[in-house]
Design an enzyme around this catalytic site. Sequence first.
Site, PDB file in Angstrom:
ATOM      1  N   HIS A  82      -8.304  -6.765   0.254  1.00 12.53           N
ATOM      2  CA  HIS A  82      -7.048  -7.054   0.775  1.00 12.53           C
ATOM      3  C   HIS A  82      -7.042  -8.566   1.398  1.00 12.53           C
ATOM      4  O   HIS A  82      -8.034  -8.915   2.142  1.00 12.53           O
ATOM      5  CB  HIS A  82      -6.867  -6.164   2.364  1.00 12.53           C
ATOM      6  CG  HIS A  82      -5.338  -6.291   2.843  1.00 12.53           C
ATOM      7  ND1 HIS A  82      -4.434  -5.896   2.411  1.00 12.53           N
ATOM      8  CD2 HIS A  82      -4.969  -7.339   3.926  1.00 12.53           C
ATOM      9  CE1 HIS A  82      -3.429  -6.260   3.110  1.00 12.53           C
ATOM     10  NE2 HIS A  82      -3.760  -7.207   3.958  1.00 12.53           N
TER      11      HIS A  82
ATOM     12  N   ALA B 261     -12.685 -16.798  -0.359  1.00 14.02           N
ATOM     13  CA  ALA B 261     -12.955 -15.562   0.006  1.00 14.02           C
ATOM     14  C   ALA B 261     -13.178 -14.568  -0.775  1.00 14.02           C
ATOM     15  O   ALA B 261     -14.183 -14.155  -1.070  1.00 14.02           O
ATOM     16  CB  ALA B 261     -12.167 -15.148   1.215  1.00 14.02           C
ATOM     17  N   GLU B 262     -12.072 -14.186  -1.481  1.00  9.16           N
ATOM     18  CA  GLU B 262     -11.971 -12.825  -2.359  1.00  9.16           C
ATOM     19  C   GLU B 262     -13.004 -12.839  -3.294  1.00  9.16           C
ATOM     20  O   GLU B 262     -13.692 -12.051  -3.774  1.00  9.16           O
ATOM     21  CB  GLU B 262     -10.424 -12.692  -2.812  1.00  9.16           C
ATOM     22  CG  GLU B 262      -9.518 -12.382  -1.850  1.00  9.16           C
ATOM     23  CD  GLU B 262      -8.247 -12.086  -2.343  1.00  9.16           C
ATOM     24  OE1 GLU B 262      -7.964 -11.116  -3.253  1.00  9.16           O
ATOM     25  OE2 GLU B 262      -7.035 -12.686  -2.055  1.00  9.16           O
TER      26      GLU B 262
ATOM     27  N   ASP C  39      -5.043   0.627   4.476  1.00 10.12           N
ATOM     28  CA  ASP C  39      -5.645  -0.578   4.882  1.00 10.12           C
ATOM     29  C   ASP C  39      -6.517  -0.006   6.276  1.00 10.12           C
ATOM     30  O   ASP C  39      -7.216  -0.923   7.197  1.00 10.12           O
ATOM     31  CB  ASP C  39      -4.928  -1.945   5.001  1.00 10.12           C
ATOM     32  CG  ASP C  39      -4.615  -2.245   3.838  1.00 10.12           C
ATOM     33  OD1 ASP C  39      -5.395  -2.261   2.687  1.00 10.12           O
ATOM     34  OD2 ASP C  39      -3.475  -2.837   3.975  1.00 10.12           O
TER      35      ASP C  39
ATOM     36  N   GLY D 192      -5.742  -9.737 -12.113  1.00  8.13           N
ATOM     37  CA  GLY D 192      -6.858  -9.430 -12.497  1.00  8.13           C
ATOM     38  C   GLY D 192      -7.918 -10.448 -12.297  1.00  8.13           C
ATOM     39  O   GLY D 192      -9.325 -10.427 -12.709  1.00  8.13           O
TER      40      GLY D 192
ATOM     41  N   ILE E  87      -0.329   3.146  -3.688  1.00  6.98           N
ATOM     42  CA  ILE E  87      -1.010   3.780  -2.644  1.00  6.98           C
ATOM     43  C   ILE E  87      -1.572   5.250  -2.971  1.00  6.98           C
ATOM     44  O   ILE E  87      -0.806   5.844  -3.685  1.00  6.98           O
ATOM     45  CB  ILE E  87       0.238   4.142  -1.299  1.00  6.98           C
ATOM     46  CG1 ILE E  87       0.728   2.754  -0.844  1.00  6.98           C
ATOM     47  CG2 ILE E  87      -0.277   4.744  -0.282  1.00  6.98           C
ATOM     48  CD1 ILE E  87      -0.012   1.998   0.296  1.00  6.98           C
ATOM     49  N   LEU E  88      -2.617   5.478  -2.642  1.00  7.79           N
ATOM     50  CA  LEU E  88      -3.094   6.711  -3.112  1.00  7.79           C
ATOM     51  C   LEU E  88      -3.054   7.785  -1.910  1.00  7.79           C
ATOM     52  O   LEU E  88      -3.341   7.679  -0.768  1.00  7.79           O
ATOM     53  CB  LEU E  88      -4.794   6.655  -3.246  1.00  7.79           C
ATOM     54  CG  LEU E  88      -5.265   5.535  -4.684  1.00  7.79           C
ATOM     55  CD1 LEU E  88      -6.446   5.065  -4.603  1.00  7.79           C
ATOM     56  CD2 LEU E  88      -4.652   6.080  -5.909  1.00  7.79           C
TER      57      LEU E  88
HETATM   58  C1  GAR Z   1      -5.313 -10.068  -4.280  1.00  9.79           C
HETATM   59  O1  GAR Z   1      -5.037 -11.277  -3.737  1.00  9.79           O
HETATM   60  C2  GAR Z   1      -5.653  -8.988  -3.564  1.00  9.79           C
HETATM   61  O2  GAR Z   1      -6.254  -9.147  -2.292  1.00  9.79           O
HETATM   62  C3  GAR Z   1      -4.108  -8.404  -3.249  1.00  9.79           C
HETATM   63  O3  GAR Z   1      -3.759  -8.632  -4.519  1.00  9.79           O
HETATM   64  C4  GAR Z   1      -4.086  -9.771  -5.271  1.00  9.79           C
HETATM   65  C5  GAR Z   1      -4.332  -9.371  -6.696  1.00  9.79           C
HETATM   66  O4  GAR Z   1      -4.654 -10.491  -7.296  1.00  9.79           O
HETATM   67  N1  GAR Z   1      -4.240  -7.152  -3.003  1.00  9.79           N
HETATM   68  C6  GAR Z   1      -3.493  -6.510  -1.969  1.00  9.79           C
HETATM   69  O5  GAR Z   1      -2.546  -7.160  -1.490  1.00  9.79           O
HETATM   70  C7  GAR Z   1      -3.592  -5.163  -1.856  1.00  9.79           C
HETATM   71  N2  GAR Z   1      -2.852  -4.924  -0.506  1.00  9.79           N
HETATM   72  P1  GAR Z   1      -5.701 -10.478  -8.870  1.00  9.79           P
HETATM   73  O6  GAR Z   1      -4.794  -9.282  -9.692  1.00  9.79           O
HETATM   74  O7  GAR Z   1      -5.414 -11.729  -9.595  1.00  9.79           O
HETATM   75  O8  GAR Z   1      -7.087  -9.760  -8.575  1.00  9.79           O
END
Ligand code: GAR
Length: 197
Positions: A106, A176-177, A147, A13, A89-90
């Site tokens: 992603h 980035a994220e 995606d 999270g 996956i939904l």
């Molecule tokens: C993140 O890097 C997110 O982008 C990725 O999982 C991680 C979750 O981290 N999502 C995917 O790969 C979706 N296909 P978090 O639980 O620390 O946010």
Amino acid sequence: MKTRIAVLVSGGGTNLQALIDAGIPSGEIALVAASRPGVYALERARRAAIPSVVIARKGKTQEEFERELIAALEAHQIDLIVLAGFLTILSEDFTKRYPRRIINIHPSLIPSFCGEGFYGLRVHEAALARGVKLTGATVHFVNEIADGGEIILQKAVEVKAGDTPEILQRRVMEQAEWQLLPQAVELVSREIADARS
Ligand code: GAR
């Protein structure tokens, strides 16, 4: 009226935390839903005093799982669903219910290293194996294609010599994220709030 946002999680999270820390001016995180019990994201929700539910994916059919999820979303009057490290996956039935109301983060520059089977560290392993010099993150709307929905925001991140999947994952999150997700959520949330007023 503020957009009521649900954040769906399956793990640590950190992206949920980025949303909590940044704040969403036009919305509020009204629910955190986890697809696995005991994940750290639930602790983050508790600390931020956000209501949370566990809707375990394990031991249920897709239909049963989604029925429970929809019931929770409806009970909390959710307008916008954010997938933040949500690894289930939904179905098309589900995504069709919420057109342009589900967004996902992603950890690559879509259309590279995405689709079924590409999640978490696997994405970064694939990027390193291919030898790309740039990767990044993408926030996009969720439709019936994994995606494949419309891209909202993207940010590139450099791959460096000697990177391991773990090091690269961390850099993509930091550079980035954690910036991109709050920005994109505010963009979409603002649109929903404005359309209502
Ligand atoms: C993140 O890097 C997110 O982008 C990725 O999982 C991680 C979750 O981290 N999502 C995917 O790969 C979706 N296909 P978090 O639980 O620390 O946010």
